[in-house]
Structures are given as structure tokens and as C-alpha cells.
Design a protein around this motif. Structure first.
Motif, PDB file in Angstrom:
ATOM      1  N   LYS A  14       0.831  -1.219   0.000  1.00 56.64           N
ATOM      2  CA  LYS A  14       0.000   0.000   0.000  1.00 56.64           C
ATOM      3  C   LYS A  14       0.860   1.260   0.000  1.00 56.64           C
ATOM      4  O   LYS A  14       0.695   2.143  -0.840  1.00 56.64           O
ATOM      5  N   SER A  15       1.763   1.327   0.966  1.00 50.73           N
ATOM      6  CA  SER A  15       2.586   2.541   1.064  1.00 50.73           C
ATOM      7  C   SER A  15       3.488   2.693  -0.157  1.00 50.73           C
ATOM      8  O   SER A  15       3.751   3.809  -0.608  1.00 50.73           O
ATOM      9  N   THR A  16       3.927   1.574  -0.699  1.00 50.13           N
ATOM     10  CA  THR A  16       4.778   1.630  -1.895  1.00 50.13           C
ATOM     11  C   THR A  16       4.025   2.281  -3.053  1.00 50.13           C
ATOM     12  O   THR A  16       4.571   3.113  -3.775  1.00 50.13           O
ATOM     13  N   MET A  20      -2.420  10.804   1.732  1.00 42.91           N
ATOM     14  CA  MET A  20      -2.193  10.530   3.156  1.00 42.91           C
ATOM     15  C   MET A  20      -2.018   9.033   3.367  1.00 42.91           C
ATOM     16  O   MET A  20      -2.575   8.216   2.654  1.00 42.91           O
ATOM     17  N   ASP A  21      -1.253   8.723   4.398  1.00 43.50           N
ATOM     18  CA  ASP A  21      -0.990   7.330   4.730  1.00 43.50           C
ATOM     19  C   ASP A  21      -1.258   7.153   6.215  1.00 43.50           C
ATOM     20  O   ASP A  21      -0.768   7.942   7.034  1.00 43.50           O
ATOM     21  N   GLU A  22      -2.012   6.137   6.564  1.00 43.39           N
ATOM     22  CA  GLU A  22      -2.295   5.892   7.982  1.00 43.39           C
ATOM     23  C   GLU A  22      -0.996   5.738   8.792  1.00 43.39           C
ATOM     24  O   GLU A  22      -0.951   6.085   9.968  1.00 43.39           O
ATOM     25  N   ASP A  23       0.064   5.229   8.112  1.00 40.81           N
ATOM     26  CA  ASP A  23       1.344   5.041   8.803  1.00 40.81           C
ATOM     27  C   ASP A  23       1.881   6.336   9.397  1.00 40.81           C
ATOM     28  O   ASP A  23       2.617   6.326  10.378  1.00 40.81           O
ATOM     29  N   THR A  24       1.566   7.450   8.748  1.00 41.31           N
ATOM     30  CA  THR A  24       2.150   8.724   9.162  1.00 41.31           C
ATOM     31  C   THR A  24       1.069   9.738   9.533  1.00 41.31           C
ATOM     32  O   THR A  24       1.249  10.937   9.361  1.00 41.31           O
TER      33      THR A  24
HETATM   34 MG    MG Z   1       2.209   1.003   4.943  1.00 39.29          MG
END
Ligand code: MG
Ligand code: ADP
Length: 567
Positions: free
Chosen positions: A259-261, A348-352
């Protein structure tokens, strides 16, 4: 007419000052006619450890570059980038390297990353090309090594230039065509109702967090059939891949499924990449901006009331200021500042992200009543951002199904393969409806434009009237102030960081008048830049600048702890 000094004059001078004190290197500053080019020794370093000397070599084009590549801005930038890259690649095989203490023997050009940026390391005009680089003038102790310097000027530099200018026509053409295609793809997104496009067969993952080259074992991207679009390009013809439509898009899927990639590739899609990068057919609208929580940051009078109001002790969120933001206020601020800059896509990314900014579920709504919760979570605002303001969002969200109700498109990453699960999500909404209550009203709310005051931008430090420098990719030293850009993931080159600092000073001197809003000021600066290039930013010639996006400049201004705006 004054005749130019020649390379023999330079040789002679170097012989004269050989073994003398380092300061006498200053005497070689000047312009020299070489057989194949003109050499400008623009600035000579004060000692062997100081910033290396600034050199420029001006070579006549003599038909070595196709005329059509010199006309347009896009093509020119591509050619310049290509040549800077060649210079950098050829250099190690030509130069000896270390030739004494400190920086002795060094030759360096600010070029050659995975991105094709507008830079001033190479400047192309109709009849000539300038290569601007730095050079460490050789010394032993504080003593000039004239022979070593001579070897650099008379052999190494002419050799690098000669080899760089043996331009492989086919390779150059492919490079320029690739850049043209990327620009074309990016420019055609809007007419197709898209905000981003990822071509089939793209390679998204990178070697590591500090190595931007493609992962050699990366699994090629394949679009889900339902999201596949075919776009045409001037050189590569028809290209098919995944189109991400306007509106709210979720990227879901299990951890480690890519996902983040995908999101990272999309946020880099605002830039052009070199052929073979893997992302050279991944494009995103140019003003897409990654928003992260950035706790600890400075905030100056930002209206964050769409997301946060009713703070304890009645703190005003219509003009919210702090020296030390929390995760949620920093994220709300990031979004409001992005809107102020006129951006049309949020990434946006939930990771950050700050959890309490992103979600507030049904059970929490029961326990903590709205009157006791100042934060309106993003889930209640993301749809309005699109319907009221035309701002789309792409959000990585593997952790909360509450976003299903507001999503227009849902992409699930499954072992690095994207699947369109939008209809599955609609089905889930039907049989498992969310029972949380929508909060924060029916409209998104207002975006306020702020007007900076000129005393915000004092570049002086100690005895120096202007002291501005980049200290690494994410820090600008601006006078006494340090600007922390750690959360700006789309800042990609220290040459951009450096430019931002200088650009803020340029803007402050020219356009900050206590009446003009930040976004208008930046419009004016970028208008100047588009007409005159990066060289207008400084009164002397350098080669280590790269054009930052307007958005990163705005973000830097917003993070300056000295920023003051009118009420
Ligand atoms: Mg991720
Ligand atoms: P998520 O955000 O879903 O948890 P990441 O995007 O962080 O997952 O990816 C997890 C790991 O998988 C990373 O190390 C990344 O480099 C790797 N990866 C992602 N996409 C691919 C791909 N297409 N091929 C090979 N490895 C990949």
C-alpha cells in the motif's frame, strides 16, 4: 576589444603561484579561452577546506543538439539534465581524485538523480551550453600545488567536457522523448477525470529508504481491469494502466502488501523520472501534496476550525498558533495550508497520520460526546473536501472500514497486485451499515489566506547580512532560524532545499509588503522564475540550484518559527 586570456596564461599563472600561499589562488579568478570552450573561474575558495571553487565551462553547441530540443522548456530541461548526468557519470573515469589535503582534486556537479529536475548545473542556450561545477584547488598544507591544478584545468576538465559532448544522439532522443511523454501524460489527466495514472509494468518499490533506484526484484504493476485506462503519448503511443479518478480513493489491504509503496510512487509522480527508473510512466497531478502528522512543528495563525474547534480553555482555532503542535493539529494545519496554496490532491498514509485525526468510531462517539471532542475526524471531512472544494484525496487506510462510506474508489493491494474492490465495499456497506454519526456539519468550511509581515524573514546572522544555506535535504538555515522540513516527503534534492531558502529571501525582498497573501507572493515569484530561470535568485553564478515546487516553498515558509502574519 579586450582580448581574452588563454589557457596558456592560466598555465603560466599557476606556475607563478606554485608553492605560494593558498590565498594567491585568488589571482586565477577570471575568464580564459580554451581551444574548445571558455573557462570561467567565477570564485576561488579561501582555503583547501572551504566550499570548493566555482567553475563554469561554456561550450559552443555546433549542431550537437537537435534544434527542436532547444526550443521548448520541457525539452531544454531534459537535455540539460541529460548532460549534467553525463558529466557526472564520465567524471570518475577521467579525474585522479584526491590531489592533496581538504577538497584538493575534487570536481563535483549537482546533477544525476532518478528525477529529472529543472536545475542550473547545466544551462542550455541557443548557441552554447554552460556546465557549472565546483572544484577543489589542490594544496599541500596551505601551499598551492600548481602542477596539480594545471593537470586539472588542462587535462581533466577538457577531457570531461570532450567526452560529455560526444553526445549519443539516440540515447538523448529517447531521454527527451520519455520526459516529453511524462509531461504529456500528466497534462492529460484532467481531461480524463483522473488525478493519477500508473502504467502497467511500472516498477514501484525502491531499493531502500536511502536508495531511490528501482528494486531489481520488484514485481511489475498490473492495473485491475475495471480501472484500466488507455492514454496516448506523443512518442510511446498508447499506454494502458490504472487511472485513479477524482474524488476519494482508498488504498486498503493487509500489512506488507504494498500500500505505502503505491502511495509513495504516486507522490513522486509529480516529478519526471529517468528512463529505466520504473516510475517513468507514473504521473500524478503536479500539485498533489503528501500530508503527514508533524508534531512539534510551528504554526502561525492558521484557521483549522473545519477540523478542530472548542479547544479546552477557549483557545482560538480560527487563528491557531503554536510553537509545538500535536499530531492532530499539525495534520489539520497541513491540510488547511495546502488548500491555501491551491492544491487539488491530498495524499495521506495511515502510517504517518495521527489516529485521532483520522478516525472516531461509533463506540467512541457514545463514550465521548461531540461537545467534549474538539476534533472533527478526517473521515467526516474528506468527502466535503471534494464536493465543496474539488479537492481529491488518496488515502492508505488498512485500519478502519469507517472510510468505506465516503470512498468513491477502493483499491486493495494483494501481494503487490491492485484489485478494484469498490463494489465489494458497496456490498459490505449494504449488509453491515456503519452506525457512527456524521460530525462537523454539512459544509467543509472556509480557507483563509494569510498575509505575511516582512520582519518574518530576516536572513542576517552575525556580521553577515545574508546567511542562507541548506544543511542536508530537510534543513534550511535562514539567518538565525532553522527551518525543519523533515515531514516534506516530496522534497527530493538538496539543490531544491537550497533554492527554497534563497527563494524565500528573494520573495521577502521583492513581494512581501504586509498586504499580499502567501499564495499570491509565490505566484509572483514563480512567474519570475518561469521567465528568467533560477539564476534570478542570486546576483552571482552558481550551479547548485534545482527548482522546488511552489508547494514545498509554501510549506517551508509555514514552518519558519519567525513567521508572523496579519490578524
Ligand atoms: Mg504502509
Ligand atoms: P504496506 O504499506 O501495505 O504495509 P509496503 O508498501 O510498505 O506495504 O510494502 C512492504 C514491502 O514490500 C516493502 O519492503 C516493499 O519494498 C515491498 N514491495 C512493495 N511492492 C512491491 C513489489 N511490487 N514488488 C516487490 N516488492 C514490493
Amino acid at each position: 576589444m579586450r582580448t581574452l586570456k588563454t589557457h596558456s596564461d592560466l598555465t603560466q599563472k599557476l606556475r607563478q603561484i606554485d608553492r605560494k600561499g593558498y590565498k594567491r589562488y585568488k589571482e586565477i579568478q577570471g575568464v580564459y579561452q580554451f581551444p574548445e570552450f571558455i573557462l570561467f573561474i567565477d570564485h576561488v575558495q579561501g582555503d583547501p577546506f572551504a566550499s570548493p571553487s566555482r567553475i563554469c565551462v561554456k561550450v559552443p553547441i555546433k549542431g550537437r543538439i537537435p534544434e527542436e530540443f532547444i526550443q521548448g522548456e520541457v525539452e531544454k530541461t531534459a537535455v540539460e539534465d541529460f548532460l549534467g548526468r553525463r558529466f557526472k557519470q564520465i567524471k570518475p573515469s577521467v579525474i585522479k581524485g584526491r590531489r592533496g589535503i581538504g577538497k584538493s582534486g575534487l570536481i563535483e556537479i549537482a546533477a544525476g538523480t532518478q528525477k529529472v529536475l529543472k536545475r542550473n548545473a547545466v544551462v542550455l542556450s541557443h548557441d552554447a551550453i554552460e556546465f557549472r561545477f565546483v572544484m577543489g584547488l589542490p594544496a599541500s598544507g596551505r601551499t598551492i600545488l600548481g602542477d596539480e591544478a594545471s593537470a586539472m584545468f588542462m587535462r581533466e576538465i577538457p577531457d570531461i567536457i570532450k567526452k560529455t559532448m560526444e553526445i549519443p544522439r539516440r540515447e538523448l532522443t529517447l531521454f527527451v522523448h520519455s520526459v516529453r511523454d511524462q509531461e504529456f501524460l500528466r497534462n492529460s489527466l484532467v481531461q480524463h477525470g483522473l488525478i493519477a495514472f500508473v502504467a502497467d509494468q511500472s516498477i514501484l518499490p525502491r531499493r531502500s529508504g536511502i536508495d531511490d533506484r528501482p528494486l531489481s526484484t520488484g514485481i511489475p504493476f498490473i492495473s485491475p481491469p475495471s480501472l484500466r485506462v488507455t492514454l496516448s503519448t506523443p512518442h510511446a503511443g498508447e499506454i494502458s494502466g490504472m487511472g485513479i479518478p477524482e474524488g476519494v480513493t482508498l488504498i486498503v489491504g493487509g500489512g506488507f502488501h504494498g500500500k505505502s509503496t503505491l502511495l509513495n510512487a504516486l507522490q513522486m509522480g509529480v516529478y519526471n523520472h529517468i528512463p529505466g527508473d520504473g516510475r517513468e510512466k507514473v504521473v500524478t497531478l503536479p500539485d498533489a501534496i503528501k500530508i503527514k502528522a508533524a508534531d512539534g512543528r510551528y504554526i502561525e495563525k492558521v484557521d483549522i476550525s473545519p477540523f478542530i474547534h472548542n479547544l479546552p480553555f477557549g483557545k482560538n482555532t480560527g487563528q491557531f498558533s503554536t510553537e509545538n503542535a500535536s499530531g492532530s493539529t499539525s495534520q489539520a494545519t497541513g491540510i488547511m495550508e495546502a488548500l491555501e496554496s491551491g492544491c487539488r490532491v491530498l495524499l495521506m498514509d495511515e502510517d504517518t497520520s495521527a489516529t485521532n485525526f483520522m478516525i472516531r468510531d461509533e463506540r467512541m462517539q457514545h463514550l465521548v460526546p461531540k461537545e467534549k471532542e474538539p476534533i472533527t475526524p478526517f473521515v467526516d471531512k474528506v468527502k466535503q473536501l471534494y464536493t465543496d472544494r474539488g479537492v481529491s484525496t488518496i488515502l492508505v487506510m488498512g485500519g478502519s472500514g469507517d472510510y468505506f462510506d465516503v470512498a468513491d474508489t477502493v483499491i486493495m493491494m494483494d501481494t503487490y497486485e491492485p484489485k478494484d474492490v469498490t463494489s465489494a465495499v458497496k456490498e459490505i456497506i449494504r449488509h453491515t451499515p456503519s452506525r457512527r454519526t456524521h460530525e462537523g456539519g454539512n459544509m467543509f468550511g472556509e480557507v483563509r489566506h494569510r498575509v505575511p509581515l516582512s520582519h518574518s524573514f530576516d536572513p542576517s546572522r552575525g556580521r553577515k547580512d545574508v546567511k542562507i544555506d541548506a544543511k542536508g535535504l530537510f534543513t534550511i538555515l535562514f539567518g538565525q532560524t532553522q527551518i525543519d522540513l523533515q515531514d516534506l516527503e516530496q522534497l527530493v534534492d538538496i539543490a531544491q532545499t537550497r533554492s527554497i531558502g534563497i527563494l524565500i529571501h528573494y520573495a521577502a525582498q521583492k513581494y512581501v509588503d504586509g498586504k499580499t497573501p502567501i499564495s499570491k507572493i509565490l505566484d509572483l515569484v514563480y512567474h519570475d522564475l518561469s521567465r528568467h530561470g533560477l539564476d534570478i535568485l542570486l546576483p552571482y553564478r552558481v550551479g547548485n540550484l534545482a527548482l522546488p515546487r511552489r508547494l514545498e516553498v509554501a510549506q517551508a515558509i509555514n514552518r519558519m518559527r519567525t513567521l508572523r502574519v496579519t490578524s
